[in-house]
Structure formats: C-alpha cells, structure tokens
Design an enzyme around this catalytic site. Sequence first.
Site, PDB file in Angstrom:
ATOM      1  N   ASP A 102      46.290  48.129  50.211  1.00  0.00           N
ATOM      2  CA  ASP A 102      45.063  47.768  50.330  1.00  0.00           C
ATOM      3  C   ASP A 102      45.746  46.589  52.277  1.00  0.00           C
ATOM      4  O   ASP A 102      46.973  46.215  52.216  1.00  0.00           O
ATOM      5  CB  ASP A 102      44.650  46.462  50.000  1.00  0.00           C
ATOM      6  CG  ASP A 102      42.922  45.993  50.963  1.00  0.00           C
ATOM      7  OD1 ASP A 102      42.805  47.039  51.579  1.00  0.00           O
ATOM      8  OD2 ASP A 102      41.994  45.892  49.879  1.00  0.00           O
ATOM      9  N   GLU A 144      30.836  48.393  48.487  1.00  0.00           N
ATOM     10  CA  GLU A 144      31.364  47.767  49.146  1.00  0.00           C
ATOM     11  C   GLU A 144      30.962  46.648  50.171  1.00  0.00           C
ATOM     12  O   GLU A 144      30.650  45.455  50.061  1.00  0.00           O
ATOM     13  CB  GLU A 144      33.218  46.953  49.044  1.00  0.00           C
ATOM     14  CG  GLU A 144      33.737  47.443  49.725  1.00  0.00           C
ATOM     15  CD  GLU A 144      35.605  47.632  50.201  1.00  0.00           C
ATOM     16  OE1 GLU A 144      35.477  46.584  49.490  1.00  0.00           O
ATOM     17  OE2 GLU A 144      35.482  48.275  50.966  1.00  0.00           O
TER      18      GLU A 144
END
Length: 432
Positions: free
Chosen positions: A350, A405
């Site tokens: 990430d 998200e």
Amino acid sequence: GDVYKRQASVRKASAKSVDEIIEAPFYKRSAVEDRYNSLTLTFKGDYGIDFRAYDDGAAYRFRTSMKDEITVTDELVDIRFPEDFTTLVPYARDGKKEPGLARYYFNSFENTYSTQPVSKVADDRLAFLPILADAGTAKIVITEADLEDYPGMYLYNPTGGKALRGNFAPYPAKEVQGGHNELQLLVTEREDFIARTSGTRTFPWRVFAIAGRDIQLADNDMVYRLAAPSRVEDVSWIKPGKVAWEWWNASNLYDVDFKAGINNETYKYYIWFASQHGIEYVILDEGWAVNKQADLMQVVPEIDLEELVEYGRERNVGIILWAGYYAFERDMERVVKHYADMGVKGFKVDFMDRDDQRMVDFLHRAAEVCAEHKMLLDFHGVFKPTGLNRTWPNVLNYEGVFGLEQLKWSAESTDMVKYDVTMPFIRMVAGP
C-alpha cells in the site's frame, strides 16, 4: 539531443495479420482472442513505431534499437479529436508536495469522474488514466499497456482546444522517508528527464479501446492482449480467492469473550469465520507490524504470526499481510523469503501513490521477487493496471479505485452510486 519523428524518413514498412489465442488463467476469461492487423514503420535513426488495429480498438508504441542506455527527456502525446466530444475524466487529487502540475504526481489514483467537453478539461490539473471520450456513435477509453521501466501517463488540456496532451512525472532525483506513518518515499527533487532506460526496447502501448455499446467496454481485452507474456512458467500455486478483512470495521467483534483488536484472538476469530464460509484468505491489515518503524520484521507483541499461519493452515485459510510501500521496498528480498518460509501466502502492498519510473520499476521487482517465493500480490494505493497481471500472474489485484472505504471520510454529497455504475466501463477496462 535527438527528436524522433522530426523530418522522419521511413526505411522499412512491414505489415502482418495475427489470429492467436492467449491463455489467461486468472483473468475474467480463460482464453483471450488476439486478432489484429499490424504495421511497423522503421525510420532512419534506429527507431520505429508499431501500430495495431483490432475490431475493438487500436494502439501504437515506439521502439528503439540503440546501443547502451538512453535518456528520455519527454514524450509528446497529442490526442486530437474531430469534435468537442464529452469526456469522463478522473482528476488526480492535489498532493500538495510540489509546485505547478507536479503537485499531482503524488496521489492515490482514486477519484470520481468529471463530465465535461474535451475543450473544458483542465490545463492546471492532471487526469490519470483511463479516461473516456464519448463520440456519440462510439465510446473511446484511453489508457496504456505494457508499462515497464518508464513512467505512467497523465492527460490534461493545455491549449483549450479539442485535444488532450500527455504528461509524465520526471525521474526522482531525491526522495525522503515520510508520508503515512513514515511508510512512503516523498520526492523532493526531480531530474530533467522522465526515464533512463535501455537503448534497445519497446515502449508502452498507447491504447484506444473502442465500443459502440457500453457493455462492450466491460468486455474489452486490449490491455491484457498488449501486455508482455507471462514470465511465470508454473502457475499451479497461484490461488485467487476472497478475503475476510478486519480493517473495514476496525476489527470490531461482538458477543466474544475477549477484547477485539489487533491481537491473535481477533484474527483467529476471522480465520474461523472464513473457514465456515468458504473464504480463502484473511488479511492482517495495518497494525501487525510496529508503527512508524517501516520494518516488517518488527511484529507487535500482541501478534504471533506463526501461530496464526498454523491456525489458518488447519482450517484451509491463507494469511495475507498488509505492508506499507517503503517498509516492503527497503528490505524486499529478506521480508518476502522470511514470510514465505513461514507459510504466509502473499502481501497487500500500500501507499505507493506515484507512477514515475522508479515506482513502476518497484511494481515489477515486487512481482518478480514474490513469484520467486510463490507469493501473491495485491496492490493498493497504486496506479491503474497496465497488464502486469498477465506478465506476473501472481499479481491478482490493483485496488486503485474510489472504493467503499472512501465513504468513511468523504462528504455526503459524494455520488458513490453513480461512480459504482460508471467505473466498470472505464477504470475496469484496464484490468482488475
């Protein structure tokens, strides 16, 4: 000092037709038709251009055949439309790290689409790919494929006319550790070129996927076809699957006799739940490694990874570990080998948030190292797919969308419903 195509003189032209089948073990179909007509023009000066025409799109790329290494100062991409077509454009969100257009080179490649004529596309903001142009009788999705050892492309409109121009992040001259929990490398200085690369190579494909009906865009295979062939001979160990994921609901569990959180009891519960419902994997998202150390060998005391891996193995559930980019990059070989030997199945990496040449190289190196150790890869905070999932089929997913998200922190005015029914026909054309 050379400018290709200036006073170009064609030395050779070669055309051919191809009709083949590409095996695609982990794609949206198991076999991809690769049927096209091609033309390669070779110019005086050791360079050429490849063109391909498919039933559902077209593409071109440059090629060079020079000795040693070359430095690419820039690439001019001018996409000129016959009319002021409507476009759907995902603008890069302002990274606020650098002046001018460079402030958009640091971004997560997540945004909703702005609908506007080509002539109104911004001259002071960059849009990431893919974007869509609506020609009325057809839709055109513009993207790129086979991106390797080269920066990704943005588009903007510096002229105010009916054209979009390419823009590329210059090569990083200096990077400093920082960003989210010290897990990123932030570019503080840039070179005056976009790539330094091999003198003999092909460059990324500039791709135009074309469809008369929207549904044909969701079914388009242009990027997969144009990607470099698989470099993994034995793919039998690659097992795609679903994931039970604790981050979304902050690890909260109820009606349990322990305190839910980042601890073995919580993850055992997720593993048990996954085993009961046919879910193949559990992700340990951020928190299992000591915070702000960017060191994946430092595990918090509440977590015993070997115990969790064994608990999962007994229940046919694999463990995937979240990793911040710099923590993974700085010690990749040791980290991957250590956790592969432990029995971990892969990594979710990430916070890359860039697509300059160095970052593009990182994705390829990560895919190769993980493949050597039979580990899966899932990229988050990353630029769009360009076919890496064909070249390295252990790369199962790119989580570079404006996903669910975002509703944790976006304004109530955010039209997620519209995005969810638009994204399959633009962003997903590029890949999973």
